[in-house]
Design a protein around this motif. Structure first.
Motif, mmCIF file in Angstrom:
data_model
loop_
_atom_site.group_PDB
_atom_site.id
_atom_site.type_symbol
_atom_site.label_atom_id
_atom_site.label_comp_id
_atom_site.label_asym_id
_atom_site.label_seq_id
_atom_site.Cartn_x
_atom_site.Cartn_y
_atom_site.Cartn_z
ATOM 1 N N ASP A 198 0.488 -1.553 -0.645
ATOM 2 C CA ASP A 198 0.113 -0.008 -0.307
ATOM 3 C C ASP A 198 0.743 1.127 -0.225
ATOM 4 O OD1 ASP A 198 -2.673 1.188 0.078
ATOM 5 O OD2 ASP A 198 -1.870 2.228 2.269
ATOM 6 N N SER A 199 1.636 0.979 0.506
ATOM 7 C CA SER A 199 3.027 2.501 0.556
ATOM 8 C C SER A 199 3.405 3.046 -0.988
ATOM 9 C CB SER A 199 4.548 1.991 1.617
ATOM 10 O OG SER A 199 3.604 1.466 2.881
ATOM 11 N N GLY A 200 3.947 1.472 -1.503
ATOM 12 C CA GLY A 200 4.242 1.949 -2.954
ATOM 13 C C GLY A 200 2.793 2.514 -3.913
ATOM 14 N N ARG A 201 1.504 2.007 -3.254
ATOM 15 C CA ARG A 201 0.784 2.830 -4.124
ATOM 16 C C ARG A 201 0.683 4.388 -4.038
ATOM 17 N NH1 ARG A 201 -4.082 4.761 -1.973
ATOM 18 N NH2 ARG A 201 -3.500 3.823 0.066
ATOM 19 N N ARG A 202 1.007 4.855 -2.335
ATOM 20 C CA ARG A 202 0.786 6.144 -2.049
ATOM 21 C C ARG A 202 1.826 7.363 -2.842
ATOM 22 N NH1 ARG A 202 1.301 5.753 3.775
ATOM 23 N NH2 ARG A 202 1.749 8.144 3.618
ATOM 24 N N VAL A 203 2.949 5.758 -3.088
ATOM 25 C CA VAL A 203 4.297 6.422 -3.833
ATOM 26 C C VAL A 203 3.977 7.022 -5.223
ATOM 27 C CG1 VAL A 203 6.111 6.796 -4.421
ATOM 28 C CG2 VAL A 203 6.446 6.209 -1.709
ATOM 29 N N LEU A 204 2.894 6.353 -5.578
ATOM 30 C CA LEU A 204 3.228 6.486 -7.142
ATOM 31 C C LEU A 204 1.787 7.881 -7.090
ATOM 32 C CD1 LEU A 204 2.218 2.405 -8.701
ATOM 33 C CD2 LEU A 204 4.812 4.531 -8.697
ATOM 34 N N GLU A 205 1.256 7.996 -6.290
ATOM 35 C CA GLU A 205 0.284 8.625 -6.276
ATOM 36 C C GLU A 205 1.016 10.279 -5.749
ATOM 37 O OE1 GLU A 205 -3.903 6.022 -4.468
ATOM 38 O OE2 GLU A 205 -2.418 7.387 -3.083
ATOM 39 N N GLU A 206 1.746 10.525 -5.400
ATOM 40 C CA GLU A 206 2.519 11.505 -4.676
ATOM 41 C C GLU A 206 3.645 12.469 -4.925
ATOM 42 O OE1 GLU A 206 3.537 14.274 -1.822
ATOM 43 O OE2 GLU A 206 2.060 12.912 -1.706
ATOM 44 N N PHE A 207 4.401 10.552 -6.372
ATOM 45 C CA PHE A 207 5.143 11.382 -7.467
ATOM 46 C C PHE A 207 5.426 11.400 -8.606
ATOM 47 C CE2 PHE A 207 7.118 11.014 -3.048
ATOM 48 C CZ PHE A 207 7.245 11.888 -2.952
ATOM 49 N N PHE A 208 4.373 10.485 -9.318
ATOM 50 C CA PHE A 208 4.328 10.134 -10.565
ATOM 51 C C PHE A 208 3.599 10.769 -10.938
ATOM 52 C CE2 PHE A 208 1.017 9.158 -14.314
ATOM 53 C CZ PHE A 208 1.778 8.599 -14.677
ATOM 54 N N HIS A 209 2.933 11.954 -11.177
ATOM 55 C CA HIS A 209 3.343 12.915 -12.498
ATOM 56 C C HIS A 209 4.158 14.116 -12.269
ATOM 57 C CE1 HIS A 209 0.465 16.751 -13.391
ATOM 58 N NE2 HIS A 209 0.957 17.248 -13.020
ATOM 59 N N GLU A 210 4.664 14.147 -11.185
ATOM 60 C CA GLU A 210 6.184 15.321 -11.654
ATOM 61 C C GLU A 210 7.637 14.792 -12.321
ATOM 62 O OE1 GLU A 210 4.576 14.424 -8.626
ATOM 63 O OE2 GLU A 210 4.113 17.596 -7.714
ATOM 64 N N VAL A 211 6.716 13.341 -12.115
ATOM 65 C CA VAL A 211 8.375 12.151 -12.457
ATOM 66 C C VAL A 211 7.688 12.096 -14.130
ATOM 67 C CG1 VAL A 211 9.035 10.535 -13.366
ATOM 68 C CG2 VAL A 211 9.394 11.003 -11.386
ATOM 69 N N HIS A 212 5.702 12.016 -14.423
ATOM 70 C CA HIS A 212 5.955 12.145 -15.553
ATOM 71 C C HIS A 212 5.178 13.572 -16.555
ATOM 72 C CE1 HIS A 212 1.964 11.455 -18.847
ATOM 73 N NE2 HIS A 212 3.304 10.699 -19.294
ATOM 74 N N GLU A 213 5.701 14.773 -15.675
ATOM 75 C CA GLU A 213 5.791 15.666 -16.724
ATOM 76 C C GLU A 213 6.946 15.798 -16.920
ATOM 77 O OE1 GLU A 213 3.135 17.822 -17.111
ATOM 78 O OE2 GLU A 213 2.162 16.187 -17.243
ATOM 79 N N ARG A 214 8.426 15.656 -16.357
ATOM 80 C CA ARG A 214 9.705 15.996 -16.430
ATOM 81 C C ARG A 214 10.040 14.960 -17.779
ATOM 82 N NH1 ARG A 214 12.501 18.079 -12.595
ATOM 83 N NH2 ARG A 214 14.854 18.417 -13.831
ATOM 84 N N ILE A 215 9.060 14.075 -17.887
ATOM 85 C CA ILE A 215 9.692 12.971 -19.402
ATOM 86 C C ILE A 215 8.640 13.888 -20.142
ATOM 87 C CG2 ILE A 215 8.672 10.904 -20.121
ATOM 88 C CD1 ILE A 215 9.338 9.781 -17.035
ATOM 89 N N MET A 216 7.603 13.735 -20.128
ATOM 90 C CA MET A 216 7.214 14.278 -21.480
ATOM 91 C C MET A 216 7.454 16.103 -21.803
ATOM 92 S SD MET A 216 4.732 12.154 -21.742
ATOM 93 C CE MET A 216 3.614 13.276 -23.106
ATOM 94 N N GLY A 217 8.656 16.511 -21.195
ATOM 95 C CA GLY A 217 8.852 17.981 -21.194
ATOM 96 C C GLY A 217 10.144 17.982 -21.231
ATOM 97 N N SER A 218 10.988 16.347 -21.453
ATOM 98 C CA SER A 218 12.127 15.501 -21.577
ATOM 99 C C SER A 218 13.641 16.749 -21.016
ATOM 100 C CB SER A 218 12.904 16.502 -23.437
ATOM 101 O OG SER A 218 11.763 15.683 -24.101
ATOM 102 N N SER A 219 12.808 16.983 -19.905
ATOM 103 C CA SER A 219 13.633 17.371 -18.732
ATOM 104 C C SER A 219 14.451 16.483 -18.013
ATOM 105 C CB SER A 219 12.930 18.788 -18.365
ATOM 106 O OG SER A 219 11.867 18.158 -17.292
ATOM 107 N N LEU A 220 13.564 15.270 -17.970
ATOM 108 C CA LEU A 220 14.148 14.220 -17.163
ATOM 109 C C LEU A 220 15.484 13.914 -17.173
ATOM 110 C CD1 LEU A 220 12.691 12.280 -14.343
ATOM 111 C CD2 LEU A 220 13.491 10.634 -16.422
ATOM 112 N N PRO A 221 16.115 14.162 -15.454
ATOM 113 C CA PRO A 221 17.970 13.776 -15.204
ATOM 114 C C PRO A 221 18.556 12.288 -15.760
ATOM 115 C CG PRO A 221 17.113 15.087 -13.313
ATOM 116 C CD PRO A 221 15.543 14.846 -14.138
ATOM 117 N N LEU A 222 19.599 12.851 -16.495
ATOM 118 C CA LEU A 222 19.881 11.396 -16.874
ATOM 119 C C LEU A 222 20.114 10.103 -15.791
ATOM 120 C CD1 LEU A 222 20.884 9.550 -19.823
ATOM 121 C CD2 LEU A 222 23.170 11.012 -19.117
ATOM 122 N N ARG A 223 20.607 11.051 -14.569
ATOM 123 C CA ARG A 223 20.579 9.654 -13.904
ATOM 124 C C ARG A 223 19.137 9.004 -13.082
ATOM 125 N NH1 ARG A 223 23.548 10.486 -8.087
ATOM 126 N NH2 ARG A 223 24.389 8.284 -7.411
#
Length: 649
Positions: free
Chosen positions: A549-574
């Motif tokens: 359940d903790s994993g679900r909460r993390v996805l709810e918390e951080f998926f949007h930010e990570v996905h937006e960085r990917i979509m904006g081609s600004s996700l760091p290589l690391r």
């Protein structure tokens, strides 16, 4: 007190003339002793004294012999004897008081008064002659300095005062066994009617009493005491401790020397005291009262440490008794004058493991000032070990800062793992940059160490040695304890910990997402955008493998930010590199679309872990992203409910 008496004199030979008490079998011996001593001279003296125990009478006989020139036969004498019971003899403070009751018959027929007992008062002594220092010295040496009976040089009557002074000095049992005669003969006596402890012969023109040349501290004390009479300091001591000695004359000098040690002591007194005791009173019952007071620190208190050390090591055949509780408490008076010696005694006491050893340790350990504990016990590891075992809070004292790391590490195992001081103790140790110490602490207090290291890193107010971080990172199962991780309040520390752990290592993956979620809801983000993206990608990747359940909460918390960085081609290589192992293979022509692959991974995880569709729909915070998530769910087997929820958004 009532004293029986008797009179001896000439009547058709020397005989008993009158007595208030039948003399029985002792009569013949007393008749002989009351006659003129062979070879004796009176000179200017009025007479001489004889003292002898009469065991068959149960009395001690003191006799005064005078010349009787009025008798028709040359060499006749009068002898008046007092028949003293032992108790009365022992109670008289000055035995010269008896001289006042000695009476020479005034006429040959003066006998009647000798047939009745006398009433004798314990009054002050009377003069029986001058007390000369040289005579006292010679007499004391002859009696106590050399073995066996002694024959001294003297003029008639010269030594009488010294003899009475020395006799009065003796304790009761020694008094009633003292055999003496002050008659002075022309030469040394070659035979005795009885065996005297002391006798005298006439001094020649060139003769010097060799005994008078001797001198020592005990002798000076005995001379001074004998001259002072009943007020002398030594005799009170002798009367108290001579009561149960087995050897009588042989115990006088050791007792006098022990009295000296009691009066004038230094740190060498203990050794000398033990030499005297073991040589003179080796039997456990011999001088029992003296030994008890020595062990209890009543006598020669400065030597009590050495004495107790001896008692501890006596084994199965003890010479000295055990101390009393009151006696042990007297040890406290030696602190701080002999603090090192007391600590050494306590250190040895711990090793013996006996009841006495424990009692000594308790006394000494209770005296040590807490603020000086660590400095004072540097050379005494057993004391430290036992005291810290009983009082682990000693490890919190400021004085522990002078203790080396190896010693501190060895002490940590003495503290119970649930002790109230654990957290504070670890906090006080964090500035010691020592790997062995950090490892010892972590092994014994894993949770406390993890929590306090994380708290110190998070707050930044306390200096912390890098060794603690290295050692803690070497045991990720400890570092990744949810309780410890809950101390994190800043994302920068999360980032540092993940960096230290190596990010997605097998150990981190095995611990799962729960430790990171312990503080995620209240954490403050103090990272720049790129580092935030790296940390968020790490958490998303870990959540995809978690299934909790903790994993679900993390996805709810951080998926949007990570996905937006990917979509904006600004996700760091690391960050990209962390996500890639978690993303499904979309084929060579679609693998370039990292966003699509991430959405597929999310949809697959939601189906696999049976997460609620409502949660899936919440991942998309914009209409566009929800539609993209719906497309991803539609392409995943079993994702129909997820797709429907996302489209309803």
């Amino acid at each position: 007190m009532i004293v029986e008496q008797c009179l001896f004199g000439y009547e058709d030979g020397h005989r008993l003339l009158a007595s208030s008490l039948p003399l029985g079998d002792e009569a013949s011996l007393l008749v002989e002793l009351s006659d003129l001593a062979p070879g004796s001279m009176f000179g200017r003296s009025e007479g001489y004294w004889t003292g002898i125990p009469a065991p068959m009478l149960g009395r001690y006989v003191l006799m005064r012999t005078w010349p009787a020139p009025e008798m028709s036969r040359p060499g006749c004498v009068w002898t008046h004897g007092l028949l003293l019971d032992p108790i009365s003899l022992g109670e008289l403070p000055d035995l010269s008081a008896l001289a006042a009751y000695m009476r020479r018959p005034t006429t040959p027929n003066d006998r009647s008064t000798y047939r009745e007992a006398l009433f004798v008062e314990a009054r002050e002594g009377v003069s029986v002659g001058g007390v000369d220092d040289s005579q006292l010295r010679a007499l004391l040496i002859s009696l106590y300095g050399v073995p066996g009976p002694a024959d001294m040089l003297s003029e008639p009557g010269e030594a009488d005062g010294a003899v009475f002074a020395v006799w009065s000095q003796q304790w009761p049992r020694l008094r009633r066994n003292f055999r003496f005669q002050t008659a002075v003969t022309r030469g040394k006596r070659t035979s005795f009617i009885t065996r005297f402890d002391i006798s005298f012969h006439l001094r020649g023109g060139d003769e010097v009493n060799s005994n008078a040349l001797g001198e020592s501290a005990w002798l000076s004390l005995a001379i001074s005491d004998a001259k002072h009479g009943p007020e002398g300091a030594l005799r009170t001591f002798l009367h108290r401790y001579g009561v149960d000695v087995r050897r009588q004359r042989g115990s006088f000098r050791p007792l006098a020397e022990i009295k000296l040690l009691d009066v004038v002591s230094d740190q060498r007194s203990g050794r000398r005291l033990l030499e005297l005791i073991t040589a003179t009173f080796p039997d456990p019952e011999d001088a029992a009262s003296l030994k008890q007071d020595i062990v209890d620190g009543v006598l020669v208190p400065v030597a009590q440490i050495e004495v107790l050390s001896f008692v501890l090591s006596q084994g199965q055949n003890p010479i000295l008794p055990l101390p009393t509780i009151a006696g042990l408490s007297r040890l406290e008076a030696l602190w701080p004058i002999r603090s090192d010696d007391m600590l050494d005694l306590a250190e040895r006491a711990v090793g013996f493991g006996s009841a006495l050893g424990s009692a000594i340790f308790t006394i000494v350990s209770g005296i040590i000032p807490p603020d000086e504990f660590w400095a004072l016990t540097t050379k005494f590891p057993s004391i430290r070990l036992r005291m810290v075992t009983g009082q682990p809070e000693l490890l919190l004292l400021d004085g522990m800062r002078v203790v080396d790391n190896a010693t501190v590490a060895s002490m940590l195992k003495l503290v119970p793992t649930d002790a109230a001081i654990c957290n504070e103790l670890i906090t006080r140790l964090l500035d010691r940059d020592n790997e062995a110490l950090a490892r010892a602490a972590l092994d014994h207090f894993p949770r406390s160490v993890a929590a306090q290291v994380i708290a110190a890193l998070d707050e930044g107010a306390l200096p912390i040695g890098s060794a603690w971080v290295r050692v803690l990172a070497g045991q990720p199962e400890v570092l990744l304890d949810p309780t410890a991780m809950s101390r994190v309040s800043k994302t920068s520390l999360f980032y540092e910990l993940a960096e230290t752990l190596g990010w997605l290592t097998p150990e981190v993956i095995r611990a799962g997402i729960l430790p990171w979620m312990a503080a995620i809801s209240d954490i403050a983000n103090d990272l720049n955008e790129d580092r935030s993206a790296v940390l968020q990608s790490f958490l998303v990747a870990l959540a995809l493998m978690s299934g909790s359940d903790s994993g679900r909460r993390v996805l709810e918390e951080f998926f949007h930010e990570v996905h937006e960085r990917i979509m904006g081609s600004s996700l760091p290589l690391r960050a990209r590199d962390m996500l890639l192992p978690m993303l499904p293979d979309a084929g060579w022509y679609k693998n370039w679309d990292l966003g699509a692959r991430l959405r597929l991974a999310i949809a697959t995880a939601y189906v696999e872990y049976n997460y609620p569709p409502k949660s899936y729909a919440m991942l998309g915070r914009t209409r566009k992203s929800r539609l993209l998530l719906a497309d991803a769910a539609g392409s995943v087997r079993g994702g129909e409910a997820l797709e429907a929820a996302a489209r309803r958004g």
